[in-house]
Scaffold this active site. Structure first.
Site, mmCIF file in Angstrom:
data_model
loop_
_atom_site.group_PDB
_atom_site.id
_atom_site.type_symbol
_atom_site.label_atom_id
_atom_site.label_comp_id
_atom_site.label_asym_id
_atom_site.label_seq_id
_atom_site.Cartn_x
_atom_site.Cartn_y
_atom_site.Cartn_z
ATOM 1 N N ASN A 58 0.881 -1.162 0.000
ATOM 2 C CA ASN A 58 0.000 0.000 0.000
ATOM 3 C C ASN A 58 0.920 1.215 0.000
ATOM 4 O O ASN A 58 1.483 1.563 1.031
ATOM 5 C CB ASN A 58 -0.904 -0.020 1.239
ATOM 6 N N TRP A 59 1.066 1.798 -1.156
ATOM 7 C CA TRP A 59 2.016 2.914 -1.287
ATOM 8 C C TRP A 59 1.499 4.188 -0.626
ATOM 9 O O TRP A 59 2.236 5.157 -0.494
ATOM 10 C CB TRP A 59 2.306 3.191 -2.767
ATOM 11 N N LYS A 60 0.215 4.200 -0.282
ATOM 12 C CA LYS A 60 -0.414 5.396 0.313
ATOM 13 C C LYS A 60 -0.169 6.608 -0.601
ATOM 14 O O LYS A 60 -0.191 6.452 -1.817
ATOM 15 C CB LYS A 60 0.079 5.592 1.751
ATOM 16 N N HIS B 64 -9.438 1.217 4.585
ATOM 17 C CA HIS B 64 -8.171 1.392 5.294
ATOM 18 C C HIS B 64 -8.381 2.297 6.505
ATOM 19 O O HIS B 64 -9.176 3.245 6.448
ATOM 20 C CB HIS B 64 -7.113 1.981 4.355
ATOM 21 N N GLU C 203 -6.724 4.637 7.665
ATOM 22 C CA GLU C 203 -6.494 6.074 7.430
ATOM 23 C C GLU C 203 -7.726 6.723 6.798
ATOM 24 O O GLU C 203 -8.007 7.889 7.042
ATOM 25 C CB GLU C 203 -5.229 6.265 6.569
ATOM 26 N N GLU D 191 -5.419 -5.057 10.234
ATOM 27 C CA GLU D 191 -4.409 -4.033 10.486
ATOM 28 C C GLU D 191 -4.711 -3.314 11.794
ATOM 29 O O GLU D 191 -5.531 -2.373 11.819
ATOM 30 C CB GLU D 191 -4.406 -3.003 9.353
ATOM 31 N N GLY E 289 2.451 2.228 10.764
ATOM 32 C CA GLY E 289 3.378 3.349 10.637
ATOM 33 C C GLY E 289 4.076 3.711 11.935
ATOM 34 O O GLY E 289 4.704 4.767 12.036
ATOM 35 N N SER F 196 3.359 -2.219 10.208
ATOM 36 C CA SER F 196 4.812 -2.276 10.407
ATOM 37 C C SER F 196 5.411 -3.640 10.045
ATOM 38 O O SER F 196 6.384 -4.081 10.654
ATOM 39 C CB SER F 196 5.190 -1.890 11.843
ATOM 40 N N GLY G 173 2.877 -1.079 4.195
ATOM 41 C CA GLY G 173 2.978 0.339 3.897
ATOM 42 C C GLY G 173 4.416 0.726 3.626
ATOM 43 O O GLY G 173 4.950 0.508 2.533
ATOM 44 N N GLY G 174 5.072 1.263 4.638
ATOM 45 C CA GLY G 174 6.425 1.807 4.498
ATOM 46 C C GLY G 174 7.394 0.916 3.734
ATOM 47 O O GLY G 174 8.073 1.383 2.804
HETATM 48 P P1 13P Z 1 3.012 0.322 7.591
HETATM 49 O O1 13P Z 1 3.530 -0.958 7.001
HETATM 50 O O2 13P Z 1 3.749 1.528 7.123
HETATM 51 O O3 13P Z 1 2.884 0.219 9.082
HETATM 52 O O4 13P Z 1 1.524 0.506 7.026
HETATM 53 C C1 13P Z 1 0.655 -0.552 7.112
HETATM 54 C C2 13P Z 1 -0.552 -0.211 6.344
HETATM 55 O O5 13P Z 1 -1.313 0.661 6.709
HETATM 56 C C3 13P Z 1 -0.793 -0.920 5.103
HETATM 57 O O6 13P Z 1 -2.058 -0.657 4.617
#
Ligand code: 13P
Length: 255
Positions: A13-15, A98, A100, A170, A176, A216, A237-238
């Site tokens: 998930n590149w956000k 998600h 967020e 999640e 994050g 994470s 994500g990251g």
């Molecule tokens: P991180 O891997 O950066 O914690 O993000 C997880 C996430 O929200 C994937 O959708």
């Protein structure tokens, strides 16, 4: 429960990161690193990158996803994108719900349900996100929260349609933050989601449902998380923004 019934899905998930040129470059870097993957490999990119990412991934085992879609087919919804437009572009996957989106953009369990419905109707595969807040875990209501989110999102989804849904657990406190759920904590919730699926659709459907962990996850902790019996992949994500890190997580599904 037999894990071999499920093909793991590792999704990035590149956000809100990478412009179209950067997206194409990252896909190019990923191609050789994940070409022998035994799992499904997905990159969920910003809308504006979809075209470039699809083009870069053409003919490879990398699938492209969007990060949201609207519940209506068209209309006065400034800034939104309907599922059918994603489908027309050739996008196979979409993330829905998600945390967020829930946290910052007013997404509710019912809008998650409606977006999921629209995505399924358009023929997209859904990565459906659920997960508790830190305060909810501290109050010992993780099971209730995750069951409610999952049950409401799946309202009206048939057993056949469920095959096009990947569920991503999640925990919000792990996103994050560098704070990963332990493999046991993550597996416990994934298992309760699977038990809910069994209640709603029967054991055979539950055995087939892919349930990821996200929060994470990185190249260092992926191995032990993915070794758990009810963790069938990850939503990353990251670490999905660095080709080597993401590829190492893809490789960790082979154990
Ligand atoms: P991180 O891997 O950066 O914690 O993000 C997880 C996430 O929200 C994937 O959708």
């Amino acid at each position: 429960m037999n894990k071999s019934l499920r093909k793991p899905v590792i999704a990035g998930n590149w956000k809100m990161n990478n412009n179209p040129a950067q997206a194409a470059a990252l896909i190019e870097q990923l191609k050789p690193l994940v070409k022998d993957a035994s799992c499904e490999v997905v990159a969920c990119v910003p809308y504006i990158d979809l075209h470039a990412a699809l083009k870069a991934a053409e003919g490879t085992n990398i699938q492209i996803g969007a990060q949201n879609c609207h519940w209506a087919a068209s209309g006065a919804f400034t800034g939104e994108i309907p599922a059918a437009m994603l489908k027309e572009l050739g996008v196979p996957y979409v993330i829905i719900g998600h945390s967020e989106r829930r946290q910052y953009f007013g997404e509710t369990d019912l809008t998650v349900r409606d977006r999921t419905r629209a995505a399924l109707d358009a023929g997209l595969k859904v990565i459906l996100c659920v997960g508790e807040l830190k305060e909810q875990r501290l109050r010992n209501i993780t099971a209730e929260v995750v069951r409610m989110q999952t049950k409401l999102a799946l309202e009206g989804v048939t057993e056949k349609e469920l095959e096009n849904i990947v569920i991503a657990y999640e925990p919000v406190w792990a996103i994050g933050t560098g704070l990963t759920a332990t493999p046991e904590q993550a597996n416990e919730v994934n298992l309760l989601i699977r038990q809910l699926i069994a209640e709603l659709y029967g054991k055979a459907a539950a055995d087939k449902t892919v349930i990821q962990y996200g929060g994470s996850m990185n190249e260092k902790n992926a191995g032990e998380l993915l070794a758990m019996p009810d963790i069938d992949g990850g939503l990353i994500g990251g670490a999905s923004l660095a080709a080597e890190k993401f590829a190492a997580i893809v490789t960790a599904t082979k154990q």
